[in-house]
Design a protein around this motif. Structure first.
Motif, PDB file in Angstrom:
ATOM      1  N   LEU A 253      49.642  46.088  47.777  1.00  0.00           N
ATOM      2  CA  LEU A 253      49.308  45.413  46.520  1.00  0.00           C
ATOM      3  C   LEU A 253      49.142  43.914  46.737  1.00  0.00           C
ATOM      4  CD1 LEU A 253      49.109  45.605  43.339  1.00  0.00           C
ATOM      5  CD2 LEU A 253      51.559  45.062  43.310  1.00  0.00           C
ATOM      6  N   ASP A 254      48.108  43.345  46.148  1.00  0.00           N
ATOM      7  CA  ASP A 254      47.960  41.879  46.127  1.00  0.00           C
ATOM      8  C   ASP A 254      48.971  41.349  45.106  1.00  0.00           C
ATOM      9  OD1 ASP A 254      47.213  39.225  45.745  1.00  0.00           O
ATOM     10  OD2 ASP A 254      45.084  39.632  46.019  1.00  0.00           O
ATOM     11  N   ILE A 255      50.176  41.060  45.572  1.00  0.00           N
ATOM     12  CA  ILE A 255      51.277  40.721  44.661  1.00  0.00           C
ATOM     13  C   ILE A 255      50.982  39.438  43.894  1.00  0.00           C
ATOM     14  CG2 ILE A 255      53.712  40.085  44.514  1.00  0.00           C
ATOM     15  CD1 ILE A 255      54.322  41.967  46.775  1.00  0.00           C
ATOM     16  N   GLU A 256      50.424  38.437  44.571  1.00  0.00           N
ATOM     17  CA  GLU A 256      50.142  37.178  43.869  1.00  0.00           C
ATOM     18  C   GLU A 256      49.164  37.408  42.720  1.00  0.00           C
ATOM     19  OE1 GLU A 256      48.516  32.634  44.764  1.00  0.00           O
ATOM     20  OE2 GLU A 256      49.059  33.975  46.429  1.00  0.00           O
ATOM     21  N   GLN A 257      48.130  38.215  42.965  1.00  0.00           N
ATOM     22  CA  GLN A 257      47.165  38.509  41.904  1.00  0.00           C
ATOM     23  C   GLN A 257      47.824  39.290  40.773  1.00  0.00           C
ATOM     24  OE1 GLN A 257      45.777  41.753  41.121  1.00  0.00           O
ATOM     25  NE2 GLN A 257      44.372  40.941  39.565  1.00  0.00           N
ATOM     26  N   ALA A 258      48.665  40.272  41.134  1.00  0.00           N
ATOM     27  CA  ALA A 258      49.343  41.076  40.108  1.00  0.00           C
ATOM     28  C   ALA A 258      50.296  40.214  39.281  1.00  0.00           C
ATOM     29  CB  ALA A 258      50.100  42.230  40.763  1.00  0.00           C
ATOM     30  N   LEU A 259      50.995  39.290  39.931  1.00  0.00           N
ATOM     31  CA  LEU A 259      51.914  38.416  39.183  1.00  0.00           C
ATOM     32  C   LEU A 259      51.158  37.541  38.190  1.00  0.00           C
ATOM     33  CD1 LEU A 259      54.498  37.262  41.883  1.00  0.00           C
ATOM     34  CD2 LEU A 259      54.851  38.878  40.018  1.00  0.00           C
ATOM     35  N   ARG A 260      49.951  37.159  38.532  1.00  0.00           N
ATOM     36  CA  ARG A 260      49.149  36.362  37.594  1.00  0.00           C
ATOM     37  C   ARG A 260      48.837  37.183  36.337  1.00  0.00           C
ATOM     38  NH1 ARG A 260      46.144  31.674  37.658  1.00  0.00           N
ATOM     39  NH2 ARG A 260      46.887  31.281  39.786  1.00  0.00           N
TER      40      ARG A 260
END
Length: 432
Positions: A253-260
């Motif tokens: 998972l692209d965690i930074e993108q998901a956190l956004r």
């Protein structure tokens, strides 16, 4: 006839890459004919922010539908029987032939129409919601490059701006979110009502937003695959869902993108996305980066949807970190990521950015006023809306009030976390 590709593969002596020679239709010693002059692909019109022009914010399009009386009766009955059909395992939203779709001078006569939305929320006196499919009879069928048009009229979105405003906030802060405006529908020559005009998360959306649009697109609900139906399998999706640590999750998972996305849903706030434990989102397995990206969807339970007392089912101001809906389906990606101090610190920074760049009250109020002025006459003329004109105006005022209240609440929440606040053990920020 030699094509451009064949010409490129042929050396100056006339021998192709396999060493053979080729005689062209121009004669043994004559020059090859010019390449086939194919018409260029039609350019899809776009608005200033890159959305398809049909979703431009200064446009209130009118779509005219001609529906055969028998089909119209079937749609009405399916609306009434939606929940029963779903309980019986009968498709509550089948496509039906649309006699004609018209937008200005554009006329399409092989499109189809179906109901849309959740049948559990189809109330008898409500305005029906529709989806137009231009691809159902011809896989290449489209309307100005669009395969599907979605017309939403969620019962409690009475100012008609929830999804339009939520997606605008998200796009402002760099999230690949659907485009949306409002639209008028005329059915069989009579004005039927105003809707939110939504961009669907489909192949056209992927083409617009990703350098490589060929990855797998999964809709959460029942984890339904929407692309690559003949070639994909759920191995990578299941591996991401089975991740138990932030390190394992980061593999898929692209965690930074998901956190956004989580941060935007927390600020707005949204009761149905992954942040709240809801099911309204998609995951795109992006081929270039090799990771899943979280895509927001179905934002009609946002903003002043949270109007219950502080201790109610939907608190007026849910905590941006702690709150989870009482009917939560779980949010393991969110929980695993934010157990890591590094990702939690980024989450705080992202909420700060989104609150002040995307949710700035002046910007929000200007949009609400501008869009309300744009659609108000169409709302007043809508005899199928299940509420009064006065209630509509009251809800616009309530939306303005909610934006200010929410901004102040989240700003105070940020002050605590950014100025020495600590977790009280239950996830709430307190000063030591």
């Amino acid at each position: 006839m030699t094509t451009e590709a064949e010409a490129a593969a042929t050396d100056s002596s006339g021998a192709d890459s396999m060493g053979s020679t080729e005689t062209t239709s121009g004669g043994e010693d004559g020059p090859p004919p010019p390449p086939l002059d194919l018409p260029p692909e039609p350019e899809i019109p776009k608005d200033p922010e890159g959305c398809h022009a049909i979703y431009a914010q200064d446009l209130l399009p009118t779509f005219e539908l001609t529906i055969h009386p028998i089909v119209w009766s079937m749609l009405k009955q399916e609306w009434l029987d939606g929940q029963m059909n779903e309980d019986l395992g009968v498709n509550p939203k089948p496509y039906h032939p649309l006699a004609e779709f018209r937008y200005g001078d554009i006329v399409i006569q092989d499109a189809e129409i179906r109901l849309r939305g959740n049948p559990t929320a189809w109330y008898v006196d409500d305005k029906m919601q529709f989806q137009i499919g231009f691809h159902t009879n011809d896989p290449n069928g489209n309307f100005l490059g669009i395969k599907r048009l979605a017309f939403d009229a969620a019962t409690f979105n009475r100012h008609m701006l929830r999804e339009r405003l939520a997606y605008a906030v998200m796009r402002d802060v760099g999230i690949k979110a659907p485009c949306a405006n409002n639209a008028r529908l005329v059915i069989n020559g009579e004005y039927y009502g105003i809707f939110t005009n939504l961009e669907k998360l489909d192949e056209a959306f992927l083409d617009r937003n990703f350098e490589d649009p060929t990855g797998d697109l999964w809709k959460r609900g029942n984890w339904t695959l929407k692309t690559n139906l003949d070639s994909s399998n759920p191995i990578r999706l299941n591996a991401m869902r089975d991740a138990a640590t932030a390190e394992e999750l980061f593999t898929y998972l692209d965690i930074e993108q998901a956190l956004r996305v989580f941060a935007a849903e927390a600020v707005i706030p949204d009761s149905d996305g992954m942040w709240a434990g809801g099911l309204n989102f998609y995951l795109y397995d992006e081929p270039i980066g090799g990771k899943f990206m979280l895509l927001p969807w179905d934002k009609d339970n946002t903003f002043e949807r949270f109007s219950h007392p502080p201790d109610g089912e939907y608190p007026a101001n849910p905590d941006p970190f702690v709150w989870e809906k009482w009917t939560s389906h779980g949010r393991p990606c969110y929980t695993i990521a934010l157990e890591d101090p590094m990702w939690f610190a980024l989450y705080i920074d992202l909420i700060d950015e989104i609150l002040h760049d995307g949710y700035a009250p002046d910007k929000m109020h200007e949009r609400i006023d501008t869009w309300t002025e744009q659609i108000q006459e169409a709302v007043f003329e809508d005899v199928n809306k299940p509420y009064s004109d006065q209630l509509y105006l009251n809800k616009v005022a309530e939306l303005h009030e909610f934006v200010d209240t929410r901004f102040a609440f989240v700003e105070a929440w940020l002050v605590c976390w950014q100025n020495g606040g600590i977790d009280d053990g239950d996830g709430y920020c307190v000063y030591p």
